[in-house]
Design an enzyme around this catalytic site. Structure first.
Site, short mmCIF file in Angstrom:
data_model
loop_
_atom_site.label_atom_id
_atom_site.label_comp_id
_atom_site.label_asym_id
_atom_site.label_seq_id
_atom_site.Cartn_x
_atom_site.Cartn_y
_atom_site.Cartn_z
N ALA A 236 -5.31 -5.36 -3.56
CA ALA A 236 -4.83 -6.03 -2.35
C ALA A 236 -3.43 -5.51 -2.06
O ALA A 236 -2.75 -4.99 -2.94
CB ALA A 236 -4.78 -7.53 -2.60
N GLY B 115 -8.40 -5.71 -6.21
CA GLY B 115 -9.29 -5.79 -5.06
C GLY B 115 -10.03 -4.48 -4.81
O GLY B 115 -11.14 -4.48 -4.26
N GLU C 60 -12.86 -4.52 -7.04
CA GLU C 60 -13.75 -5.59 -6.56
C GLU C 60 -14.58 -5.12 -5.35
O GLU C 60 -15.71 -5.55 -5.18
CB GLU C 60 -12.93 -6.84 -6.22
CG GLU C 60 -12.33 -7.45 -7.48
CD GLU C 60 -11.41 -8.62 -7.19
OE1 GLU C 60 -10.25 -8.37 -6.77
OE2 GLU C 60 -11.83 -9.77 -7.34
C1 3H9 Z 1 -5.24 -7.96 -5.97
O1 3H9 Z 1 -5.86 -6.97 -5.81
C2 3H9 Z 1 -5.77 -9.35 -5.68
C3 3H9 Z 1 -7.26 -9.35 -5.47
O2 3H9 Z 1 -7.95 -9.61 -6.65
C4 3H9 Z 1 -7.62 -10.46 -4.52
C5 3H9 Z 1 -7.60 -10.08 -3.09
C6 3H9 Z 1 -8.17 -11.12 -2.17
N1 3H9 Z 1 0.25 -3.35 -2.72
O3 3H9 Z 1 3.66 1.98 -8.88
P1 3H9 Z 1 4.07 3.11 -8.00
C7 3H9 Z 1 3.42 0.56 -3.76
S1 3H9 Z 1 -3.66 -7.94 -6.54
C8 3H9 Z 1 1.34 -2.94 -2.05
O4 3H9 Z 1 5.47 3.58 -8.07
P2 3H9 Z 1 2.39 4.93 -9.45
C9 3H9 Z 1 4.63 0.41 -4.65
O5 3H9 Z 1 5.38 -0.72 -4.30
C10 3H9 Z 1 -3.31 -6.22 -6.72
N2 3H9 Z 1 2.09 -1.88 -2.46
O6 3H9 Z 1 3.11 4.38 -8.15
C11 3H9 Z 1 5.34 1.72 -4.39
O7 3H9 Z 1 6.02 1.60 -3.16
P3 3H9 Z 1 7.41 2.35 -2.94
C12 3H9 Z 1 -3.96 -5.63 -7.92
C13 3H9 Z 1 1.73 -1.28 -3.58
O8 3H9 Z 1 1.74 6.17 -9.06
C14 3H9 Z 1 4.22 2.70 -4.20
O9 3H9 Z 1 3.07 1.92 -3.88
N3 3H9 Z 1 -3.53 -4.27 -8.08
C15 3H9 Z 1 0.62 -1.66 -4.31
O10 3H9 Z 1 3.32 4.93 -10.62
C16 3H9 Z 1 3.93 3.54 -5.42
O11 3H9 Z 1 3.72 2.67 -6.52
C17 3H9 Z 1 -2.46 -3.95 -8.81
O12 3H9 Z 1 -1.84 -4.78 -9.42
C18 3H9 Z 1 -0.15 -2.74 -3.83
N4 3H9 Z 1 -1.27 -3.15 -4.47
O13 3H9 Z 1 1.28 3.86 -9.83
C19 3H9 Z 1 -2.08 -2.49 -8.85
N5 3H9 Z 1 0.51 -0.87 -5.40
O14 3H9 Z 1 7.11 3.81 -3.09
C20 3H9 Z 1 -0.61 -2.34 -8.54
C21 3H9 Z 1 1.52 0.00 -5.32
O15 3H9 Z 1 7.83 1.91 -1.60
N6 3H9 Z 1 -0.20 -0.96 -8.48
N7 3H9 Z 1 2.26 -0.23 -4.24
O16 3H9 Z 1 8.29 1.84 -4.04
C22 3H9 Z 1 -0.05 -0.18 -9.57
O17 3H9 Z 1 -0.36 -0.57 -10.69
C23 3H9 Z 1 0.53 1.20 -9.38
O18 3H9 Z 1 1.22 1.20 -8.17
C24 3H9 Z 1 -0.51 2.35 -9.37
C25 3H9 Z 1 0.21 3.66 -8.97
C26 3H9 Z 1 -1.12 2.49 -10.76
C27 3H9 Z 1 -1.60 2.10 -8.37
#
Ligand code: 3H9
Length: 697
Positions: free
Chosen positions: A65, A104, A107
Site C-alpha cells: 500500500a 498489499g 496480497e
Molecule cells: C500495506 O501494504 C498494507 C496492506 O496490507 C493493506 C492495504 C489495504 N509506500 O526503502 P527505500 C518510498 S503496508 C510509499 O529507500 P529500497 C520510500 O519512502 C505496506 N512509499 O528503497 C522512498 O522514498 P524516498 C507494506 C514507499 O530499494 C522510496 O520509496 N509494504 C513505500 O531500499 C525508496 O524506498 C512495506 O512495508 C510504500 N509502500 O527498498 C514495504 N515503500 O526516495 C515498504 C517505499 O522519497 N518498503 N517507499 O525517500 C520497503 O520495504 C522498501 O522500500 C523496499 C525498497 C524493499 C520496497
C-alpha cells in the site's frame, strides 16, 4: 496501448492483455494504481482478452500500500474490487513478479490464479514492522499456501522469502531468470499455455488443506506466542497478526476476512502504527543530506580495512564480509588477531546453526576476511575504519600512520563514540577524507550507524559513507561533532538523573522497571551491569565519590562476576535486587545529607526522559542533527527506544511541548544541572505550536 491512469496502462500481446503499473519509486498501491487496475480488468475483458498478466515497470513489483496514504482519508476505490475482479475473472490472471512483492503487493498477487517470478524476486508481508497486519486478505490467503506455522513466522517477523522458499510452498508457480523483459516474455508464454491447456482458474481462497492441518491446535499458537514474547513485548501488531492466523485456521475464509478487517482498522487507526509509520519515513528522510547533492561523486568501495580485532572491530568487519566486501583486519599481536578472528568464526557458526545464514556462508564470509599484524596492508583499501581504545593521543597517532600508509582518496574513518573528530582529522593531510562511523555494539547486529561529519569532511566522503551504510544494511543518520554526538550525549542526561534519583530514594530496580515498562529493553542500571561496572573505572584512582565507585570498590563488577547493582543467578543470569546495594546507596545518601523519600514512577519517567528531550532540542538548535526525525532514528535503532513511541522527539510532541516545557521549568526550580535549563528551540516551538519531529535545520 491504452493509458488508464497516470500510473497504469493496458497493452496487448495476441490474446493476452497486460496491465502494466508504473508508479515509481516502488509501484505502491496509490489510489490511481487501484483505479487503473480496476479499469484495466474491465477493459481487458471487454476487449476479449483470453488471459491477463499484471506486471510492473521499474525496479519492483508492487511493494505494498502507499504508506503515506494510510491513516488519512481514503481516496479512490478500495483494493477489494480489484482483488475480486482478479479472483473471479473468467480468464486466467497471472501476476508477473520482480523485485519485491510486499504487503498489499503480495496480497494482489495472491488473488491471481498463477504467479510467475524472476529468480531474484522476494515476497513478504512486512506490515507488522509498520504496526499493522496485512489488511487486504493476506492473513487468510498466505497461510492457505504456506501453512499456518510458516505464515506465523513470516507475518510476525516481516521476513522476505526468496523464490526457492516461495516455490516450495506453492507461492509461485514458475521461476525464470534474466531481466524484466525476460519476465514479461515468460509471463506471456505462461498465459498462452493457460489458454491453450484451459488451465483451471485456481483461487487461493478455496484451498483449505494447509490451514486445516492447524485447526483447533491451540498449543501451536500458545507455543508460538511464547517464542516471540520477549521480542514483541508491548507491541500490538504481532498479537493481532497471530489472531488473524487463528481465524484462518479455525474459521471459513469469509469469516476470517471479517476478523482481519476489524483488527486491521484497529491497528491502523491506533497510536502504535502511526509512530511506526513515522519511523519508516524518518529512516528514509535521514538518508537525504540537504547540502550534499544527490549526484555527488562517491569513492568506489571495493575493499575495507579495520584496525582492531576486538569485539567492535570484529563486528564491524563482519558487516562488510556479509555483503561480499573483502576486509583486511589488523591487530597488534598475532595472539590478539587469532582471538578476534576466532570470535568472528564463532559468531558465523552460531548464525549458521540457527539457520539465519546457509552453512556454506561461514567459509565464504571468513574467506573475505584477511588477518594481519601489519598496518601497511591497509595500503590498497578504499576505506579504513579504526576501532581501537577511546584515547585521543592513541587515535591521533594512528591517524598519522594511516595517512602515510593509505592510498590517495581512501577514506579514513574513526569508530569513536565521543571524541572530537576534528582533532583526529587535523593530524592528517586529508581532513576532507576523515569521517566518524560510530557503530553500536554488537556491531554485526545493531542497525544504527551514527555518521559524524567533521568541519572539513567533504561531500564525497559523506555521500560515500551514507551509501556504504545502506550497502551494509545499516540505518544511518548524519550528525555533527559534539561530545557524545547525538545518542550518547542524550543518554548521559538520562544517566545523570537516574543516579540522582537513587540517592533521593528510588531504587535501581524501580528506575529500571519504569523504563522497561515504557518499552526499553532494559534500564540504565541493568545496562551498566551488562556492560561491566568497571568500564572506565580505575582501582587506583577510585575515590568513593559515587555509587559506581563504591560498588566497584566492594568487588562488584556487574553481570560478569554475578554482582553489580543487582545479584545474578550463576546459571539463569536472572537478576534480583540486592539489599546490600540498597544499604550502600542509603549510607552514601546519608553521608551526603540527601534525604530519602518515595519517588513516584511518574517522576522517574519524567526525570529520565525529559532531560533527554531537552538535550535533543539543544542538539537540533546547535545544528548537530539535521532533523528532529534523525534524532528519533538514532534512538529507535541504536538505543532501544520503543518504535511504537516513534522516538524521543516524536514522543515529546505527543506529550505536548507546552506541557513538557512546563515540567522542565518546574524541575529546574528544584534540581541542579544545566540539562534542566530549557532549550531555546523547545521554548520557541512550544510558543509557536510547532513540533520537534518535523523540525529541520
Ligand atoms: C500495506 O501494504 C498494507 C496492506 O496490507 C493493506 C492495504 C489495504 N509506500 O526503502 P527505500 C518510498 S503496508 C510509499 O529507500 P529500497 C520510500 O519512502 C505496506 N512509499 O528503497 C522512498 O522514498 P524516498 C507494506 C514507499 O530499494 C522510496 O520509496 N509494504 C513505500 O531500499 C525508496 O524506498 C512495506 O512495508 C510504500 N509502500 O527498498 C514495504 N515503500 O526516495 C515498504 C517505499 O522519497 N518498503 N517507499 O525517500 C520497503 O520495504 C522498501 O522500500 C523496499 C525498497 C524493499 C520496497
Amino acid at each position: 496501448m491504452t493509458v488508464l491512469t497516470e500510473s497504469v496502462r493496458l497493452e496487448t500481446e495476441g490474446d493476452v492483455a497486460l496491465i502494466v503499473i508504473d508508479n515509481p519509486p516502488v509501484n505502491a498501491l496509490s489510489w490511481h494504481v487501484r483505479q487503473g487496475l480496476n479499469d484495466g480488468f474491465s477493459q481487458a475483458i471487454e476487449n476479449g482478452a483470453k488471459a491477463i498478466v499484471v506486471i510492473c515497470d521499474g525496479r519492483t513489483f508492487i511493494a505494498g500500500a502507499d504508506i503515506s496514504e494510510l491513516g488519512g482519508k481514503p481516496k479512490g476505490p478500495g483494493l477489494g474490487k480489484t482483488q475480486s475482479s482478479m479472483e473471479d475473472s473468467i480468464v486466467p490472471v497471472i501476476a508477473a513478479i520482480h523485485g519485491t512483492a510486499l504487503g498489499g503487493g503480495l496480497e494482489v498477487a495472491l488473488c491471481a490464479h498463477y504467479r510467475v517470478a524472476l529468480d531474484s524476486a522476494k515476497f513478504g508481508l512486512p506490515e507488522v514492522n509498520l504496526g499493522l497486519l496485512p489488511g487486504a486478505g493476506g492473513t487468510q490467503r498466505l497461510p492457505r499456501l504456506t501453512g499456518i506455522p510458516k505464515a506465523l513466522e513470516m507475518m510476525t517477523s516481516g521476513r522476505h522469502i526468496g523464490t526457492d522458499e516461495a516455490l516450495e510452498c506453492g507461492l509461485v508457480d514458475e521461476v525464470t531468470s534474466g531481466d524484466l523483459a525476460d519476465l514479461r516474455t515468460a509471463a506471456v508464454a505462461f498465459a498462452n499455455r493457460a489458454i491453450d491447456e484451459s488451465m483451471p482458474l485456481a483461487r487461493v481462497r478455496d484451498r483449505n488443506d494447509k490451514v486445516e492441518q492447524s485447526r483447533g491446535d491451540t498449543e501451536l499458537f500458545a507455543n508460538f506466542r511464547k517464542s516471540i514474547a520477549r521480542k514483541t513485548r508491548n507491541f500490538l501488531a504481532p498479537e493481532y497478526n497471530i489472531q488473524c492466523l487463528e481465524a484462518a485456521a479455525n474459521l471459513p475464509f469469509e469469516e476470517g476476512i471479517e476478523v482481519e478487517a476489524k483488527l486491521f482498522l484497529e491497528v491502523m487507526t491506533g497510536p502504535q502504527s502511526a509512530a511506526q509509520r513515522y519511523q519508516f519515513f524518518a529512516q528514509r528522510a535521514a538518508n537525504k543530506i540537504p547540502d550534499v547533492p544527490r549526484d555527488t561523486p562517491k569513492v568506489n568501495i571495493e575493499s575495507c580495512g579495520v584496525l582492531g580485532a576486538g569485539t567492535m572491530g570484529g563486528g564491524i568487519a563482519m558487516n562488510f564480509a556479509n555483503v561480499g566486501i573483502p576486509v583486511t583486519i589488523v591487530e597488534r599481536s598475532q595472539e590478539a588477531l587469532d582471538k578476534g578472528l576466532a570470535v568472528v568464526l564463532k559468531n558465523y557458526e552460531r548464525s549458521a546453526s540457527r539457520g539465519s545464514i546457509p552453512p556454506e556462508a561461514v567459509a565464504e564470509r571468513m574467506g573475505l576476511i584477511t588477518g594481519s599484524t601489519d598496518k601497511a596492508d591497509f595500503a590498497t583499501c578504499d576505506i579504513v575504519i579504526e576501532a581501537v581504545f577511546e584515547d585521543m593521543d592513541l587515535k591521533q597517532s594512528i591517524f598519522r600512520e594511516l595517512d602515510e600508509i593509505c592510498k590517495t582518496g581512501a577514506i579514513l574513518a574513526s569508530n569513536t563514540s565521543a571524541l572530537n573528530l576534528n582533532e583526529i582529522a587535523a593530524v592528517t593531510s586529508r581532513p576532507e577524507s576523515v569521517i566518524g562511523l560510530h557503530f553500536f555494539s554488537p556491531a554485526n547486529v545493531m542497525k544504527l550507524l551514527e555518521i559524524v561529519r567533521g568541519d572539513k569532511t567533504s561531500d564525497t566522503t559523506i555521500a560515500t559513507s551514507m551509501a556504504l551504510a545502506k550497502r551494509i544494511n545499516k540505518i544511518a543518520a548524519l550528525v555533527g561533532v559534539c561530545r557524545g554526538f547525538v545518542g550518547n550525549r542524550m543518554l548521559a542526561r538520562r544517566g545523570a538523573e537516574a543516579e540522582k534519583m537513587i540517592l533521593e530514594g528510588a531504587t535501581p530496580a524501580q528506575v529500571d522497571r519504569v523504563l522497561f515498562e515504557f518499552g526499553f529493553p532494559m534500564g540504565p542500571f541493568a545496562m551498566s551491569d551488562m556492560a561491566g561496572l568497571d568500564i572506565g573505572w580505575n582501582e587506583k584512582t577510585s575515590s568513593s565519590s559515587n555509587i559506581r565507585d563504591l560498588l566497584c570498590e566492594s568487588g562488584r563488577r556487574g553481570q560478569k562476576n554475578g554482582r553489580g547493582y543487582y545479584t545474578y543467578d550463576a546459571e539463569t543470569r536472572a537478576s534480583t535486587p540486592d539489599p546490600e546495594v540498597e544499604q550502600i546507596i542509603k549510607d552514601f545518601a546519608a553521608a551526603k545529607g540527601i534525604e530519602q523519600r518515595e519517588v513516584s514512577d511518574q517522576e522517574v519517567l519524567e526525570r529520565c526522559l525529559y532531560p533527554m528531550i531537552n538535550e535533543g532540542a539543544k542538539i537540533l538548535e546547535e545544528g548537530m542533527a539535521i532533523r528532529g526525525s534523525d534524532v528519533d532514528v538514532i534512538w529507535v535503532n541504536g538505543y532501544g527506544w520503543p518504535a511504537y513511541h516513534g522516538g524521543p522527539m516524536y514522543w515529546a510532541d505527543t506529550v505536548g511541548l507546552d506541557e513538557l516545557l512546563g515540567k522542565i521549568k518546574g524541575y529546574a526550580n528544584t534540581l541542579d544541572g544545566a540539562h534542566w535549563q530549557p532549550s531555546a528551540l523547545l521554548e520557541r516551538l512550544a510558543s509557536e505550536g510547532g513540533q520537534l519531529q518535523t523540525f529541520t535545520n
